[in-house]
Design an enzyme around this catalytic site. Structure first.
Site, PDB file in Angstrom:
ATOM      1  N   TRP A  27       0.926  -1.099   0.058  1.00 49.30           N
ATOM      2  CA  TRP A  27      -0.006  -0.034  -0.067  1.00 49.30           C
ATOM      3  C   TRP A  27       0.924   1.186  -0.104  1.00 49.30           C
ATOM      4  O   TRP A  27       1.991   1.329   0.740  1.00 49.30           O
ATOM      5  CB  TRP A  27      -1.079   0.192   1.368  1.00 49.30           C
ATOM      6  N   VAL A  85       3.196   2.091   5.302  1.00 52.66           N
ATOM      7  CA  VAL A  85       2.693   3.561   5.315  1.00 52.66           C
ATOM      8  C   VAL A  85       1.310   3.377   5.553  1.00 52.66           C
ATOM      9  O   VAL A  85       0.618   3.006   4.736  1.00 52.66           O
ATOM     10  CB  VAL A  85       3.222   4.340   4.203  1.00 52.66           C
ATOM     11  N   LEU A  86       0.636   3.966   6.680  1.00 58.37           N
ATOM     12  CA  LEU A  86      -0.468   4.335   7.222  1.00 58.37           C
ATOM     13  C   LEU A  86      -0.947   5.405   6.873  1.00 58.37           C
ATOM     14  O   LEU A  86      -0.357   6.382   7.504  1.00 58.37           O
ATOM     15  CB  LEU A  86      -0.908   3.510   8.214  1.00 58.37           C
ATOM     16  N   ILE A  87      -2.111   5.560   6.240  1.00 53.61           N
ATOM     17  CA  ILE A  87      -2.621   7.029   6.205  1.00 53.61           C
ATOM     18  C   ILE A  87      -3.983   7.107   6.560  1.00 53.61           C
ATOM     19  O   ILE A  87      -4.861   6.570   6.007  1.00 53.61           O
ATOM     20  CB  ILE A  87      -2.261   7.813   4.583  1.00 53.61           C
ATOM     21  N   THR A  91     -12.715   5.779   7.186  1.00 54.53           N
ATOM     22  CA  THR A  91     -13.196   4.786   8.192  1.00 54.53           C
ATOM     23  C   THR A  91     -11.948   4.649   9.370  1.00 54.53           C
ATOM     24  O   THR A  91     -11.266   5.468   9.302  1.00 54.53           O
ATOM     25  CB  THR A  91     -13.316   3.395   7.689  1.00 54.53           C
ATOM     26  N   HIS A  93     -10.510   2.151   9.873  1.00 56.25           N
ATOM     27  CA  HIS A  93      -9.279   1.317   9.428  1.00 56.25           C
ATOM     28  C   HIS A  93      -8.011   1.656   9.961  1.00 56.25           C
ATOM     29  O   HIS A  93      -7.190   0.759  10.471  1.00 56.25           O
ATOM     30  CB  HIS A  93      -9.517   1.323   7.887  1.00 56.25           C
ATOM     31  N   ARG A 132       8.180  12.072   5.381  1.00 58.56           N
ATOM     32  CA  ARG A 132       9.036  11.234   6.248  1.00 58.56           C
ATOM     33  C   ARG A 132       9.595  10.137   5.497  1.00 58.56           C
ATOM     34  O   ARG A 132      10.378   9.310   5.920  1.00 58.56           O
ATOM     35  CB  ARG A 132       7.962  10.759   7.419  1.00 58.56           C
TER      36      ARG A 132
END
Lengths: 160, 160, 160, 160, 160
Positions: A27, A85-87, A91, A93, A132
């Site tokens: 992702w 990498v979480l954005i 929701t 999630h 980052r």
């Protein structure tokens, strides 16, 4: 090698004869890609042999701890770096994945004797993630820090 | 097969001779049903034999990790996909279920050697859930991603 | 038997020769009492023998997982239903109890082979709790669902 | 003995031949002290022999689960009551301590066969803590409830 | 020795023949440095032999529990003090690191028989961190408390 702009003095540790597994999620691929490259280059600069850097891809960040666990079970790894990498999205999630992954990586390190580096960005905006990963003008590639951290933690682990 | 619209490039892995258990919750049945079908169709397209796709229903998402754990204990499963749909309601039920389930699935994967895919939508509105089950015009069925993730994680697990 | 009003189609499973422990907390006793009765009646309707429904009381919801764990250790139980009612108060007690109890019940289920049903209401108002215990005009008694869930999960567990 | 004002009917269980360890933190000492005394008096009233009430002090609430764990390992304890008072401050210290302590006490109870009572107040103001220690006019000393809970849980544990 | 200004009466325990490992993170180095020195000086004042104070550095706070775990596995340590400074930033990094580290240190203490002191500041501003490291006019160095806590917990652990 560039020093971190975020207040940590990097520590140089030789990577000779070290074997490091980088597990990364697909992702947000371009951002993750830059982080993986930053980490890999740092390991090479520290004299880790290219054959001793194993890169494993998983679909998403939730899968990182499982793959790291399997790598450790294989027995031939000195450290694992988990990169994702979480954005924040619409929701919840983001929140539940981030919480489970951070706790999962922590638990994995505590039950094994192999350091597992938490290289997961948990950002509220894409811009934060780009910065980052060193993809903005004033940004800094945290993958560099994670590579250094992996080598340092191997040394710490052996010293104890 | 449709590619994901959410930034992940799907990876095709053969499902030949694989055995996958899909555990799904019955709450929000029509949305869960679409996700299960998306997952199942993806597995079939990847050449998983129909007899090797086992579908188990549980009442709610909280029961997903337990059923997945029992499936793994049975010894004849290569991956488990846990599918549920949680939608924010008036009480705090959503938050505590979502937190416990996500951590439970993470813990289960770490203590076993079988990948367990987190296929639980944690949505603030029903509309969000419909879109992520491919039930709106621009929506995308995440069950497809979870099926692919299951097969990919089996391959990752074996490669390590 | 009344079907749930909250979007889940109840599943009827015979309770013959099953043994179920109901553990309930004494806080908010009248609401908990209605939930316990709803659960018990459902089990009886499903042909669980009255002698095979064991009811254990504990002071508060925090004690539910411990008592459930002890019941499972005793070896003669097919499922446990944990019933409690938490209502948001002035302090943060609600949040920390709810979090620890939900994770505790999840962990207990994962480490044993006995299903443990999460029957704890986590409500922001007393009115919400009354409705979910079937004590308001349009309310629905969730204890019914939990009883059905216990029997269904025993069957699921055995089928795997 | 005063009954609780908070909706739980106390249950009287004899404390004869029981051995209870009270572990308490020293932060907010006067409030903790009142809670410890309320708990101790309750145990004495229930005929626990004074020699069978062991009081152990630790610096802060974070240390409660560890000391409780050590007490249980010692083998001569029927129940542990962990007493502390956390009050929201300027930093996030309150949140992370409260979360780790509540989960730690839960985990400890689940992995041992000894009940561990969660006697930690998680208050947003000092006034809230004083009221729950019986130090305000309409307050109620929760230490009383925790002492009763300890004896009741010993009985529950033995009955299962 | 200065007494704490935050409501805890420090307890003096001799450190003779004790061996304490201090693990500290390098982020926010000047603040961490003051805390480490406060802790070390306290241990020396309590007659811990200088050779029995082992200082280990790790890159960030996430690595603290792993290093503490390795120190405990080495077998020659009576207590570990984990020191780090987390300050809220733009992303959610602070929240997930703080949660995982606090739970990790808790879990480590519960599974070993060695006390592990939680010396991680979780601050919303740098000013808050400076004050808690004794670097402001009215500040107090919490490293002092953590050193005392380590020695006290060794004594508590042995007394049980």
């Amino acid at each position: 090698m560039a020093s971190s702009v975020k207040g940590i003095a990097p520590k140089q540790v030789s990577g000779k004869n070290r074997r490091v597994v980088i597990v990364s999620a697909r992702w947000n691929a371009s951002i993750v890609g830059a982080l993986v490259e930053g980490c890999r280059k740092t390991l090479l600069d520290a004299e880790v042999h290219p054959d001793n850097i194993v890169h494993v891809e998983v679909p998403g960040s939730f899968e990182l701890p499982f793959a790291a666990s399997r790598a450790i079970q294989s027995g031939s790894v000195d450290a694992v770096v988990c990169i994702g990498v979480l954005i924040k999205g619409e929701t919840m999630h983001f929140e539940y994945i981030a919480s489970a992954v951070s706790q999962g990586i922590m638990d994995l390190g505590l039950k094994s004797s192999v350091p597992v580096i938490f290289g997961v960005l948990t950002c509220l905006t894409e811009e934060q993630a780009l910065a980052r990963a060193g993809l903005t003008e004033k940004g800094h590639n945290h993958g560099v820090d994670w590579g250094l951290a992996a080598l340092e933690m191997i040394a710490v682990s052996e010293s104890l």
